[in-house]
Enzyme design. Structure first.
Site, short mmCIF file in Angstrom:
data_model
loop_
_atom_site.label_atom_id
_atom_site.label_comp_id
_atom_site.label_asym_id
_atom_site.label_seq_id
_atom_site.Cartn_x
_atom_site.Cartn_y
_atom_site.Cartn_z
N GLN A 94 -3.82 14.03 13.91
CA GLN A 94 -3.78 12.57 14.07
C GLN A 94 -2.34 12.12 13.85
O GLN A 94 -1.76 12.43 12.79
CB GLN A 94 -4.69 11.91 13.04
CG GLN A 94 -4.78 10.40 13.21
CD GLN A 94 -5.54 9.73 12.08
OE1 GLN A 94 -5.23 9.91 10.91
NE2 GLN A 94 -6.55 8.95 12.43
N PRO A 141 -9.84 13.08 9.90
CA PRO A 141 -8.52 13.21 9.27
C PRO A 141 -8.56 12.75 7.81
O PRO A 141 -9.11 11.69 7.51
CB PRO A 141 -7.62 12.27 10.09
CG PRO A 141 -8.38 12.00 11.35
CD PRO A 141 -9.83 12.18 11.05
N CYS A 159 -5.96 12.31 4.54
CA CYS A 159 -4.64 12.37 3.91
C CYS A 159 -4.71 13.18 2.63
O CYS A 159 -5.61 12.97 1.81
CB CYS A 159 -4.17 10.97 3.51
SG CYS A 159 -3.57 10.01 4.88
N TYR A 201 -3.15 0.05 9.68
CA TYR A 201 -1.81 0.61 9.84
C TYR A 201 -1.15 -0.02 11.08
O TYR A 201 -1.70 -0.94 11.68
CB TYR A 201 -1.89 2.14 9.88
CG TYR A 201 -2.44 2.68 8.57
CD1 TYR A 201 -1.74 2.46 7.38
CD2 TYR A 201 -3.68 3.32 8.51
CE1 TYR A 201 -2.25 2.90 6.17
CE2 TYR A 201 -4.19 3.76 7.28
CZ TYR A 201 -3.47 3.55 6.13
OH TYR A 201 -3.96 3.96 4.91
#
Ligand SMILES: Cc1cc2nc3c(=O)[nH]c(=O)nc-3n(C[C@H](O)[C@H](O)[C@H](O)COP(=O)(O)O)c2cc1C
Length: 389
Positions: free
Chosen positions: A102, A26, A28, A189
């Site tokens: 995700q 993944p 961003c 996170y």
């Protein structure tokens, strides 16, 4: 076709067969508008399917507005957002690749600017990047680092609502056409911030000992598994170590608990819980300060330890850049899947080139028709030119 390579052998997970072991990790992109995918997401993700990647993961996709890292991050808390991802999943599927997503909540690391602006915390209400930035939340009133917001301490009601948001986002991911779902439990996170004693200083049922700190992660996995179809695989990304109280032994315990609740693959990353750059000790004891300073395959040992310790399939990631390196990781039984991020951004056709390196016959078989016929002729021309030299 001759195929005795592990990297190009299929992997069946529940009702889904991945055509090979290469996974786009993944990434961003900070290119959505109010959480809605833009043409960038379509072009970006489609490229990797065209390039033969077996499993193409869409980036960390927020389960609620406050779960975005930046105001430009992707979301899946509305039906409109799910709808906007359909052309992408359709294209990936048409290429014979598998579309994955995700789902994530950024927790106390939310409400920041994109990395090309320094990834700085934004003041509440700042509209420099689109939607106004917001108050962040976390398990305890412990900011990420100096200059970052002190998070709103989540009540049990907040926790229950967030778990529901993960579950409803998983349902929307089905309608968007995704076939693999990953829960983001790494990189500091929200979920990771509950796991680590650095950020979780609660003394209720969601804090304290390892069992308490794991509770939120496990409840998210249970709720997501219940709303994600039984025939589709579920992955869970963890920071296998965070150098601030979360250890590889803790990761083995957590992975086992997740496996018991229907998680199929543990994606083994590391770090991210503190504001300081992620580090690990080099062999000579000095800290590794930048990602380019890290050795090749630096996180592979975590995938291997978790695979053996918890008896669960793993995805290895982190500076895997070369075909033979990837093949060796699989042959050593260190992992079942190979995650690649930056090397695929640098060379989206990495998988097709890896096939050429590892296989001896029909090396262009994986290329799309639209390209293969012309590339074959190019190869002929190249050979002709060589013969003339
Ligand atoms: C531009 C960029 C964006 C990233 N975004 C995400 C993300 O959305 N979710 C995540 O779990 N990791 C994210 N990561 C981490 C990558 O998935 C991957 O684990 C990391 O880059 C190490 O793999 P690599 O050495 O092959 O790049 C990101 C990394 C980069 C470079």
């Amino acid at each position: 076709m001759k195929n005795n390579t592990k990297l190009f052998s299929p992997l069946k997970l529940r009702g889904v067969t991945l055509p090979n072991r290469v996974v786009l990790s993944p990434l961003c992109m900070y290119s959505a508008n109010s959480g809605v995918a833009s043409n960038w997401q379509f072009a970006h993700l489609s490229t990797f399917a065209r390039g033969g990647v077996g499993l193409v993961f869409a980036e960390a996709t927020a389960v609620e507005p406050k779960g975005r890292i930046t105001p430009r991050c992707l979301g899946i808390w509305t039906d409109e957002q799910a709808e906007a991802l359909k052309p992408t999943t359709e294209f990936i599927t048409s290429m014979g690749s598998v579309p994955g997503i995700q789902i994530a909540h950024a927790g106390r690391k939310a409400s920041a600017s994109p990395p090309w602006d320094g990834g700085k915390p934004l003041r509440i209400g700042d509209t420099a990047w689109g939607d106004p930035s917001w108050e962040v939340m976390g398990p305890s009133a412990v900011p990420l680092a100096e200059g970052w917001q002190t998070p709103h301490v989540m009540s049990e009601d907040d926790i229950a609502a967030t778990i529901n948001n993960f579950a409803s986002s998983a349902s929307r991911a089905v309608t968007a056409g995704f076939k693999v779902l990953e829960i983001h439990g790494a990189h500091g996170y929200l979920i990771h911030s509950f796991l680590s004693p650095l950020s979780n200083q609660r003394n209720d049922a969601y804090g304290g000992d390892l069992k308490g700190r794991m509770r939120f992660a496990i409840e998210v996995a249970e709720a997501v598994r219940a709303s994600w179809p039984n025939d589709l695989p579920l992955f869970f990304r963890i920071s296998a170590v965070d150098n601030h109280g979360w250890s590889i032994e803790d990761s083995v315990v957590l992975s086992n608990e997740l496996k018991l609740r229907g998680v199929d693959v543990i994606d083994c990353s590391a770090g991210g819980i503190s504001g300081a750059p992620a580090f690990r000790a080099k062999d000579d004891g000095s800290p590794v300060k930048t990602s380019s300073d890290r050795p090749l395959g630096f996180q592979v040992p975590y995938a291997s330890q978790i695979r053996k310790g918890a008896g669960v399939a793993t995805l290895a990631v982190g500076r895997i850049i070369e075909a033979h390196q990837a093949e060796k990781i699989l042959n050593d039984d260190s992992a079942d899947l190979i995650g690649i991020g930056r090397e695929l951004m640098y060379n989206p056709f990495w998988t097709l080139h890896a096939a050429e390196q590892l296989k001896s016959e029909d090396v262009l078989e994986g290329w799309p028709d639209q390209y293969r016929w012309a590339i074959t002729r190019r190869a002929d021309l190249e050979q002709g030119a060589k013969n003339q030299r």
